[in-house]
Write a protein that holds these residues in place. Structure first.
Motif, PDB file in Angstrom:
ATOM      1  N   THR A   1       0.392  -6.339   9.154  1.00  0.00           N
ATOM      2  CA  THR A   1       0.119  -4.935   8.855  1.00  0.00           C
ATOM      3  C   THR A   1      -0.327  -4.726   7.417  1.00  0.00           C
ATOM      4  N   TYR A   2      -1.093  -3.687   7.259  1.00  0.00           N
ATOM      5  CA  TYR A   2      -1.418  -3.128   5.944  1.00  0.00           C
ATOM      6  C   TYR A   2      -0.474  -1.948   5.756  1.00  0.00           C
ATOM      7  N   ILE A   3       0.383  -2.021   4.760  1.00  0.00           N
ATOM      8  CA  ILE A   3       1.409  -0.995   4.536  1.00  0.00           C
ATOM      9  C   ILE A   3       0.989  -0.148   3.338  1.00  0.00           C
ATOM     10  N   GLU A   4       0.851   1.165   3.568  1.00  0.00           N
ATOM     11  CA  GLU A   4       0.388   2.074   2.517  1.00  0.00           C
ATOM     12  C   GLU A   4       1.372   3.241   2.385  1.00  0.00           C
ATOM     13  N   PRO A   5       2.382   3.099   1.531  1.00  0.00           N
ATOM     14  CA  PRO A   5       3.313   4.206   1.303  1.00  0.00           C
ATOM     15  C   PRO A   5       2.750   5.194   0.282  1.00  0.00           C
ATOM     16  N   TYR A   6       3.080   6.459   0.476  1.00  0.00           N
ATOM     17  CA  TYR A   6       2.657   7.526  -0.423  1.00  0.00           C
ATOM     18  C   TYR A   6       3.879   8.049  -1.164  1.00  0.00           C
ATOM     19  N   ALA A   7       3.745   8.161  -2.485  1.00  0.00           N
ATOM     20  CA  ALA A   7       4.835   8.679  -3.312  1.00  0.00           C
ATOM     21  C   ALA A   7       4.233   9.537  -4.417  1.00  0.00           C
ATOM     22  N   GLY A   8       4.518  10.824  -4.400  1.00  0.00           N
ATOM     23  CA  GLY A   8       3.963  11.721  -5.404  1.00  0.00           C
ATOM     24  C   GLY A   8       2.453  11.837  -5.274  1.00  0.00           C
TER      25      GLY A   8
ATOM     26  N   GLU B   1     -15.659  -0.575   7.061  1.00  0.00           N
ATOM     27  CA  GLU B   1     -15.500  -1.148   5.722  1.00  0.00           C
ATOM     28  C   GLU B   1     -15.585  -0.073   4.647  1.00  0.00           C
ATOM     29  N   SER B   2     -16.430   0.952   4.880  1.00  0.00           N
ATOM     30  CA  SER B   2     -16.559   2.024   3.883  1.00  0.00           C
ATOM     31  C   SER B   2     -15.238   2.750   3.678  1.00  0.00           C
ATOM     32  N   TYR B   3     -14.496   2.958   4.767  1.00  0.00           N
ATOM     33  CA  TYR B   3     -13.190   3.617   4.688  1.00  0.00           C
ATOM     34  C   TYR B   3     -12.190   2.731   3.949  1.00  0.00           C
ATOM     35  N   CYS B   4     -12.142   1.471   4.307  1.00  0.00           N
ATOM     36  CA  CYS B   4     -11.201   0.539   3.681  1.00  0.00           C
ATOM     37  C   CYS B   4     -11.459   0.432   2.182  1.00  0.00           C
ATOM     38  N   THR B   5     -12.707   0.307   1.812  1.00  0.00           N
ATOM     39  CA  THR B   5     -13.069   0.160   0.404  1.00  0.00           C
ATOM     40  C   THR B   5     -12.707   1.404  -0.382  1.00  0.00           C
ATOM     41  N   GLN B   6     -12.935   2.567   0.217  1.00  0.00           N
ATOM     42  CA  GLN B   6     -12.634   3.809  -0.487  1.00  0.00           C
ATOM     43  C   GLN B   6     -11.134   3.963  -0.728  1.00  0.00           C
ATOM     44  N   LEU B   7     -10.328   3.563   0.243  1.00  0.00           N
ATOM     45  CA  LEU B   7      -8.877   3.598   0.049  1.00  0.00           C
ATOM     46  C   LEU B   7      -8.461   2.720  -1.127  1.00  0.00           C
ATOM     47  N   MET B   8      -8.997   1.529  -1.154  1.00  0.00           N
ATOM     48  CA  MET B   8      -8.574   0.551  -2.153  1.00  0.00           C
ATOM     49  C   MET B   8      -8.946   0.947  -3.571  1.00  0.00           C
ATOM     50  N   ARG B   9     -10.009   1.736  -3.726  1.00  0.00           N
ATOM     51  CA  ARG B   9     -10.435   2.116  -5.072  1.00  0.00           C
ATOM     52  C   ARG B   9      -9.410   2.990  -5.786  1.00  0.00           C
TER      53      ARG B   9
ATOM     54  N   GLY C   1      -1.328  -7.385   2.295  1.00  0.00           N
ATOM     55  CA  GLY C   1      -1.748  -6.590   3.444  1.00  0.00           C
ATOM     56  C   GLY C   1      -3.224  -6.261   3.488  1.00  0.00           C
ATOM     57  N   ILE C   2      -3.930  -6.446   2.379  1.00  0.00           N
ATOM     58  CA  ILE C   2      -5.337  -6.051   2.319  1.00  0.00           C
ATOM     59  C   ILE C   2      -6.174  -6.793   3.358  1.00  0.00           C
ATOM     60  N   ARG C   3      -5.872  -8.064   3.567  1.00  0.00           N
ATOM     61  CA  ARG C   3      -6.654  -8.832   4.546  1.00  0.00           C
ATOM     62  C   ARG C   3      -6.437  -8.297   5.967  1.00  0.00           C
ATOM     63  N   HIS C   4      -5.254  -7.788   6.240  1.00  0.00           N
ATOM     64  CA  HIS C   4      -4.997  -7.207   7.563  1.00  0.00           C
ATOM     65  C   HIS C   4      -5.784  -5.899   7.739  1.00  0.00           C
ATOM     66  N   LEU C   5      -5.929  -5.143   6.663  1.00  0.00           N
ATOM     67  CA  LEU C   5      -6.710  -3.901   6.716  1.00  0.00           C
ATOM     68  C   LEU C   5      -8.144  -4.200   7.112  1.00  0.00           C
ATOM     69  N   PHE C   6      -8.761  -5.159   6.439  1.00  0.00           N
ATOM     70  CA  PHE C   6     -10.165  -5.459   6.706  1.00  0.00           C
ATOM     71  C   PHE C   6     -10.354  -6.173   8.046  1.00  0.00           C
ATOM     72  N   ALA C   7      -9.310  -6.805   8.552  1.00  0.00           N
ATOM     73  CA  ALA C   7      -9.403  -7.483   9.847  1.00  0.00           C
ATOM     74  C   ALA C   7      -9.109  -6.553  11.019  1.00  0.00           C
TER      75      ALA C   7
ATOM     76  N   CYS D   1       0.130  -3.711  -5.507  1.00  0.00           N
ATOM     77  CA  CYS D   1       1.354  -4.388  -5.949  1.00  0.00           C
ATOM     78  C   CYS D   1       1.547  -5.662  -5.127  1.00  0.00           C
ATOM     79  N   ALA D   2       2.211  -6.622  -5.726  1.00  0.00           N
ATOM     80  CA  ALA D   2       2.546  -7.839  -4.984  1.00  0.00           C
ATOM     81  C   ALA D   2       3.650  -7.571  -3.972  1.00  0.00           C
ATOM     82  N   ASP D   3       4.540  -6.650  -4.312  1.00  0.00           N
ATOM     83  CA  ASP D   3       5.684  -6.344  -3.456  1.00  0.00           C
ATOM     84  C   ASP D   3       6.049  -4.878  -3.638  1.00  0.00           C
TER      85      ASP D   3
END
Length: 275
Positions: free
Chosen positions: A103-110, A130-138, A119-125, A143-145
């Protein structure tokens, strides 16, 4: 129409399928703001993403409703006016379950959304555009953990966006998550799960803001297309479904406009707000 507050979903509504907004739509929002209308992006995205990726030229947007209605922010001062996070221990439990799967885990805080490097590799897989994935990552903080973030009581996690690489794993994960009391995982696209606590939704953030501004539900105009818009559309006095919206959203909405790829929001705003 007596509209005093306009809530606009982003993905599948204002944004085209390639995650961009047409010049015509942006120009229409500019005309609405200049005319004194209260335009409020109301989205599952984080404040930082919506502000920096979509509305980077709009310093005068007064408010943002983010993370599926769990965070309301003053768009000019970046002050968080409202936040509803998971109770202690629940975010950690969700996180541990998700870590069992690809899984790609994306928690929101504030104001922010976070992501783990692994998890990034799971997002792209996953098969998401790809446009959506890239925009999120920008705009996300990498974090490593993320385990320490789960127990932060100062700025609690208020939403999880989970993307599953394997559809069968998503089914199993959803079943496990649903066993946690007061969790109701929803999907906006085939690959994802979105989690907030209890029955919180965009309606909660929107009703908080409306009450703060002295606006009645009957004076709210809302645009949406998918499952995380349902409660907001049911609540708003003027609800406009996109032509590309799910049938569930069309059934609860009072009006329908053109698709997200054909400036449906701009067309309806021009008409409803007499621009």
């Amino acid at each position: 129409m007596n509209v005093k507050l306009t809530a606009i979903d982003l993905d599948g509504t204002l944004l085209r399928d390639d995650c961009t907004v047409s010049k015509s739509s942006l120009d229409t929002i500019r005309r609405a703001l200049d005319a004194g209308h209260c335009i409020v992006p109301t989205t599952g995205r984080s404040f930082e993403n919506a502000r920096s990726e979509i509305f980077h030229d709009f310093d005068d947007i007064p408010y943002f409703i983010n993370a599926n209605g769990t965070v309301v922010t003053d768009g000019r001062t970046r002050e968080i006016l409202y936040i509803k996070g998971f109770p202690p221990g629940i975010a950690s439990r969700i996180y541990r379950l998700c870590k069992k799967y690809k899984t790609y885990i994306e928690p929101y805080a504030g104001l922010q959304a976070y992501m783990e490097t692994e998890g990034i590799r799971h997002l792209f897989a996953s098969g998401l555009p790809e446009s959506y994935c890239t925009q999120l990552m920008r705009s996300n903080i990498e974090c490593a953990d993320l385990s320490a973030l789960m127990d932060d009581t100062q700025v609690p996690v208020s939403k999880f966006h989970i993307v599953c690489e394997d559809p069968e794993e998503k089914v199993r994960l959803r079943q496990e998550l649903a066993e946690i009391p007061k969790l109701n995982p929803i999907s906006v696209v085939e690959q994802n799960l979105e989690l907030v606590y209890g029955k919180l939704s965009k309606r909660d953030g929107l009703s908080f803001l409306a009450e703060r501004l002295g606006v009645l539900p009957s004076e709210v105009l809302a645009f949406g297309d998918s499952n995380n818009d349902y409660e907001m559309m049911e609540w708003a006095g003027y609800s406009v479904a996109m032509k590309n919206a799910s049938q569930r959203i069309k059934n609860v909405s009072k009006y329908e406009t053109d698709t997200n790829n054909k400036d449906g929001v701009a067309k309806a705003l021009t008409s409803f707000l007499n621009l």
